[in-house]
Design a protein around this motif. Structure first.
Motif, PDB file in Angstrom:
ATOM      1  N   ARG A   1       0.816  -1.213   0.000  1.00 41.80           N
ATOM      2  CA  ARG A   1       0.000   0.000   0.000  1.00 41.80           C
ATOM      3  C   ARG A   1       0.851   1.265   0.000  1.00 41.80           C
ATOM      4  NH1 ARG A   1      -4.013  -0.564   4.825  1.00 41.80           N
ATOM      5  NH2 ARG A   1      -2.152  -1.442   5.817  1.00 41.80           N
ATOM      6  N   ALA A   2       1.951   1.260   0.747  1.00 42.67           N
ATOM      7  CA  ALA A   2       2.831   2.435   0.748  1.00 42.67           C
ATOM      8  C   ALA A   2       3.475   2.640  -0.620  1.00 42.67           C
ATOM      9  CB  ALA A   2       3.902   2.284   1.823  1.00 42.67           C
ATOM     10  N   ALA A   3       3.675   1.557  -1.373  1.00 43.18           N
ATOM     11  CA  ALA A   3       4.223   1.671  -2.725  1.00 43.18           C
ATOM     12  C   ALA A   3       3.212   2.348  -3.647  1.00 43.18           C
ATOM     13  CB  ALA A   3       4.591   0.284  -3.258  1.00 43.18           C
ATOM     14  N   ALA A   4       1.935   1.987  -3.517  1.00 43.71           N
ATOM     15  CA  ALA A   4       0.884   2.627  -4.308  1.00 43.71           C
ATOM     16  C   ALA A   4       0.799   4.112  -3.979  1.00 43.71           C
ATOM     17  CB  ALA A   4      -0.458   1.943  -4.039  1.00 43.71           C
ATOM     18  N   PHE A   5       0.894   4.425  -2.694  1.00 46.63           N
ATOM     19  CA  PHE A   5       0.871   5.817  -2.257  1.00 46.63           C
ATOM     20  C   PHE A   5       2.033   6.596  -2.877  1.00 46.63           C
ATOM     21  CE2 PHE A   5       3.239   8.550   0.685  1.00 46.63           C
ATOM     22  CZ  PHE A   5       2.357   9.623   0.815  1.00 46.63           C
ATOM     23  N   SER A   6       3.224   6.030  -2.821  1.00 45.47           N
ATOM     24  CA  SER A   6       4.404   6.723  -3.332  1.00 45.47           C
ATOM     25  C   SER A   6       4.281   6.989  -4.830  1.00 45.47           C
ATOM     26  CB  SER A   6       5.665   5.903  -3.049  1.00 45.47           C
ATOM     27  OG  SER A   6       6.811   6.565  -3.529  1.00 45.47           O
ATOM     28  N   GLU A   7       3.817   6.000  -5.573  1.00 46.89           N
ATOM     29  CA  GLU A   7       3.709   6.181  -7.021  1.00 46.89           C
ATOM     30  C   GLU A   7       2.738   7.302  -7.372  1.00 46.89           C
ATOM     31  OE1 GLU A   7       3.548   2.798  -9.771  1.00 46.89           O
ATOM     32  OE2 GLU A   7       1.715   3.698 -10.589  1.00 46.89           O
ATOM     33  N   ILE A   8       1.571   7.328  -6.739  1.00 56.01           N
ATOM     34  CA  ILE A   8       0.577   8.341  -7.097  1.00 56.01           C
ATOM     35  C   ILE A   8       1.019   9.731  -6.641  1.00 56.01           C
ATOM     36  CG2 ILE A   8      -0.908   8.278  -5.038  1.00 56.01           C
ATOM     37  CD1 ILE A   8      -2.088   8.221  -8.714  1.00 56.01           C
ATOM     38  N   MET A   9       1.767   9.802  -5.526  1.00 54.07           N
ATOM     39  CA  MET A   9       2.240  11.096  -5.054  1.00 54.07           C
ATOM     40  C   MET A   9       3.345  11.665  -5.947  1.00 54.07           C
ATOM     41  SD  MET A   9       0.798  12.551  -2.473  1.00 54.07           S
ATOM     42  CE  MET A   9      -0.776  12.061  -1.791  1.00 54.07           C
ATOM     43  N   TRP A  10       4.224  10.813  -6.428  1.00 53.25           N
ATOM     44  CA  TRP A  10       5.332  11.283  -7.254  1.00 53.25           C
ATOM     45  C   TRP A  10       4.907  11.538  -8.695  1.00 53.25           C
ATOM     46  CZ3 TRP A  10       9.473  13.442  -5.500  1.00 53.25           C
ATOM     47  CH2 TRP A  10      10.047  13.047  -4.297  1.00 53.25           C
ATOM     48  N   THR A  11       3.992  10.731  -9.235  1.00 57.24           N
ATOM     49  CA  THR A  11       3.653  10.842 -10.655  1.00 57.24           C
ATOM     50  C   THR A  11       2.349  11.586 -10.900  1.00 57.24           C
ATOM     51  OG1 THR A  11       2.458   8.718 -10.703  1.00 57.24           O
ATOM     52  CG2 THR A  11       4.846   8.663 -11.087  1.00 57.24           C
ATOM     53  N   GLY A  12       1.518  11.756  -9.863  1.00 53.85           N
ATOM     54  CA  GLY A  12       0.258  12.459 -10.036  1.00 53.85           C
ATOM     55  C   GLY A  12      -0.867  11.540 -10.474  1.00 53.85           C
ATOM     56  N   SER A  13      -2.088  12.031 -10.359  1.00 54.00           N
ATOM     57  CA  SER A  13      -3.266  11.207 -10.633  1.00 54.00           C
ATOM     58  C   SER A  13      -3.709  11.253 -12.089  1.00 54.00           C
ATOM     59  CB  SER A  13      -4.427  11.660  -9.745  1.00 54.00           C
ATOM     60  OG  SER A  13      -4.757  13.010 -10.017  1.00 54.00           O
ATOM     61  N   ILE A  14      -3.069  12.087 -12.902  1.00 53.50           N
ATOM     62  CA  ILE A  14      -3.452  12.223 -14.302  1.00 53.50           C
ATOM     63  C   ILE A  14      -2.503  11.423 -15.198  1.00 53.50           C
ATOM     64  CG2 ILE A  14      -3.847  13.833 -16.204  1.00 53.50           C
ATOM     65  CD1 ILE A  14      -5.832  14.073 -13.884  1.00 53.50           C
ATOM     66  N   ASP A  15      -3.083  10.601 -16.053  1.00 56.09           N
ATOM     67  CA  ASP A  15      -2.307   9.831 -17.020  1.00 56.09           C
ATOM     68  C   ASP A  15      -1.896  10.769 -18.163  1.00 56.09           C
ATOM     69  OD1 ASP A  15      -1.382   8.193 -19.067  1.00 56.09           O
ATOM     70  OD2 ASP A  15      -2.750   6.569 -18.553  1.00 56.09           O
ATOM     71  N   PRO A  16      -0.599  11.007 -18.357  1.00 52.85           N
ATOM     72  CA  PRO A  16      -0.161  11.961 -19.395  1.00 52.85           C
ATOM     73  C   PRO A  16      -0.508  11.506 -20.810  1.00 52.85           C
ATOM     74  CG  PRO A  16       1.710  10.753 -18.510  1.00 52.85           C
ATOM     75  CD  PRO A  16       0.534  10.408 -17.644  1.00 52.85           C
ATOM     76  N   ASN A  17      -0.728  10.208 -20.989  1.00 50.44           N
ATOM     77  CA  ASN A  17      -1.048   9.699 -22.326  1.00 50.44           C
ATOM     78  C   ASN A  17      -2.496   9.955 -22.713  1.00 50.44           C
ATOM     79  OD1 ASN A  17       1.580   8.565 -22.733  1.00 50.44           O
ATOM     80  ND2 ASN A  17       1.002   6.863 -21.384  1.00 50.44           N
ATOM     81  N   THR A  18      -3.382  10.016 -21.717  1.00 54.31           N
ATOM     82  CA  THR A  18      -4.813  10.199 -21.999  1.00 54.31           C
ATOM     83  C   THR A  18      -5.358  11.507 -21.444  1.00 54.31           C
ATOM     84  OG1 THR A  18      -5.465   9.041 -19.968  1.00 54.31           O
ATOM     85  CG2 THR A  18      -5.128   7.694 -21.951  1.00 54.31           C
ATOM     86  N   ASN A  19      -4.543  12.179 -20.612  1.00 56.37           N
ATOM     87  CA  ASN A  19      -4.967  13.417 -19.940  1.00 56.37           C
ATOM     88  C   ASN A  19      -6.231  13.212 -19.116  1.00 56.37           C
ATOM     89  OD1 ASN A  19      -4.404  16.125 -19.319  1.00 56.37           O
ATOM     90  ND2 ASN A  19      -5.930  16.860 -20.791  1.00 56.37           N
ATOM     91  N   SER A  20      -6.370  12.014 -18.573  1.00 56.85           N
ATOM     92  CA  SER A  20      -7.508  11.688 -17.717  1.00 56.85           C
ATOM     93  C   SER A  20      -7.008  10.998 -16.450  1.00 56.85           C
ATOM     94  CB  SER A  20      -8.502  10.774 -18.443  1.00 56.85           C
ATOM     95  OG  SER A  20      -7.857   9.573 -18.835  1.00 56.85           O
ATOM     96  N   THR A  21      -7.898  10.848 -15.479  1.00 58.02           N
ATOM     97  CA  THR A  21      -7.523  10.211 -14.217  1.00 58.02           C
ATOM     98  C   THR A  21      -7.034   8.787 -14.462  1.00 58.02           C
ATOM     99  OG1 THR A  21      -9.160  11.537 -13.042  1.00 58.02           O
ATOM    100  CG2 THR A  21      -8.324   9.577 -11.915  1.00 58.02           C
TER     101      THR A  21
END
Length: 333
Positions: A297-317
């Motif tokens: 769970r802490a790994a999931a938290f770290s990824e979303i905090m560092w990369t953000g909630s928006i997918d740069p390929n689709t510009n959506s959540t």
């Protein structure tokens, strides 16, 4: 932590039950307040932990929660305490037994300054967390010393004493060259407003981050209903009927789908959200369960905090379903 890009260890090092960190200024704290002589952190051990983390690189920021949740101080200094171990209705006085917090009207109140001065020198990180959580004004309303002080000082009240105490504490932390960190309780619940150099840990609700930045403060997102990893294992307190106060269990999907900036539309205020934190309290965690409770769970938290909630390929959540498929996909040679 280093494998998952978790770069700060926020160490809530003392609490109501134990004072396990060596004090050279008040050696009686560990002599009387540690569980056993084997369950404490000498100076040299703490320095090893700090250096070990630094080589990864991870910051180690201490939290000395004051003035609440300090019952253990009474083992050495009952004369500076209020409302000690009230029974049987302990939940009137605090979130957990035994109750007790520093007497904010006691003129001998240099104890907090001693703690800040000593441990600001031991912990080299620029951040110093003064706590400020789990306060209950009922504790102080029933203290005869505080009642007499308020009567003898027209214009003073419990609320003004709280504000004055925190003003002095913030000032001392800054005097030591540190950046003050504090829980939101004191600021949002009791009307106390810290200097805007203070970084506020927003944990009471998902809306707390917005409330904190609306006041102009920098925020760390630690919403209990998203980021508390010790929840959902049943209650260890007698005033809950089987469920933990912060249940249910938070799966990685719940953590991954949280964006603390989502409801903040002002770009300047969005920048005040410095990041987030997942919390694992040790009431139901030990060396046997800590890794299971933290990861993945802490790994999931770290990824979303560092990369953000928006997918740069689709510009959506970001799609949790795609993340789940990625977790189960293995590359073959």
């Amino acid at each position: 932590m280093s494998y998952n890009n978790l770069n700060v260890l926020h160490w809530h090092i003392v609490d109501a039950f134990s004072w396990p960190v060596e004090s050279k200024v008040h050696p009686e704290l560990t002599e009387k307040g540690a569980y056993t002589t084997d369950m404490l952190y000498p100076y040299e051990e703490i320095k090893k932990i700090i250096n070990y983390a630094k080589s990864r690189p991870i910051r180690v920021m201490p939290e000395f929660n004051m003035p609440g949740n300090t019952f253990i101080v009474s083992d050495a200094h009952p004369e500076i305490m209020s409302c000690l171990n009230k029974q049987p209705n302990w939940d009137k006085f605090g979130p957990e037994p035994p109750s007790g917090q520093l007497n904010i009207a006691d003129l001998r109140g240099s104890f907090a300054f001693d703690v800040i001065t000593e441990y600001s020198r031991l912990f080299v990180d620029l951040g110093f967390h003064m706590g400020g959580g789990s306060l209950n004004l009922e504790w102080w309303k029933e203290d005869p010393v505080i009642e007499l002080y308020v009567c003898d000082h027209p214009g003073e009240s419990i609320e003004s004493l709280v504000k004055g105490w925190f003003n002095q504490t913030v000032g001392k932390i800054q005097e030591m060259g540190k950046v003050p960190f504090a829980r939101e309780d004191s600021m949002l619940n009791f009307g106390y407003e810290t200097k805007n150099t203070t970084i506020v840990e927003a944990w009471v609700s998902e809306d707390s981050v917005g409330k904190v930045v609306d006041k102009g403060y920098r925020a760390i997102a630690t919403s209990w209903n998203r980021h508390y990893l010790d929840c959902g294992h049943g209650s260890w307190l007698s005033n809950f009927e089987g469920s933990s106060w912060c249940g249910p269990y938070k799966g990685w999907q719940k953590i991954y789908s949280y964006n603390p900036r989502a409801k903040i539309t002002d770009p300047a205020k969005q920048k005040l959200v410095l990041g987030g934190e997942v919390a694992l309290w040790s009431a139901q965690s030990d060396e046997t369960t800590v890794d299971r409770n933290l990861y993945p769970r802490a790994a999931a938290f770290s990824e979303i905090m560092w990369t953000g909630s928006i997918d740069p390929n689709t510009n959506s959540t970001k799609d949790i379903g795609k993340v789940a498929r990625r977790l189960t996909t293995t590359d073959s040679a």
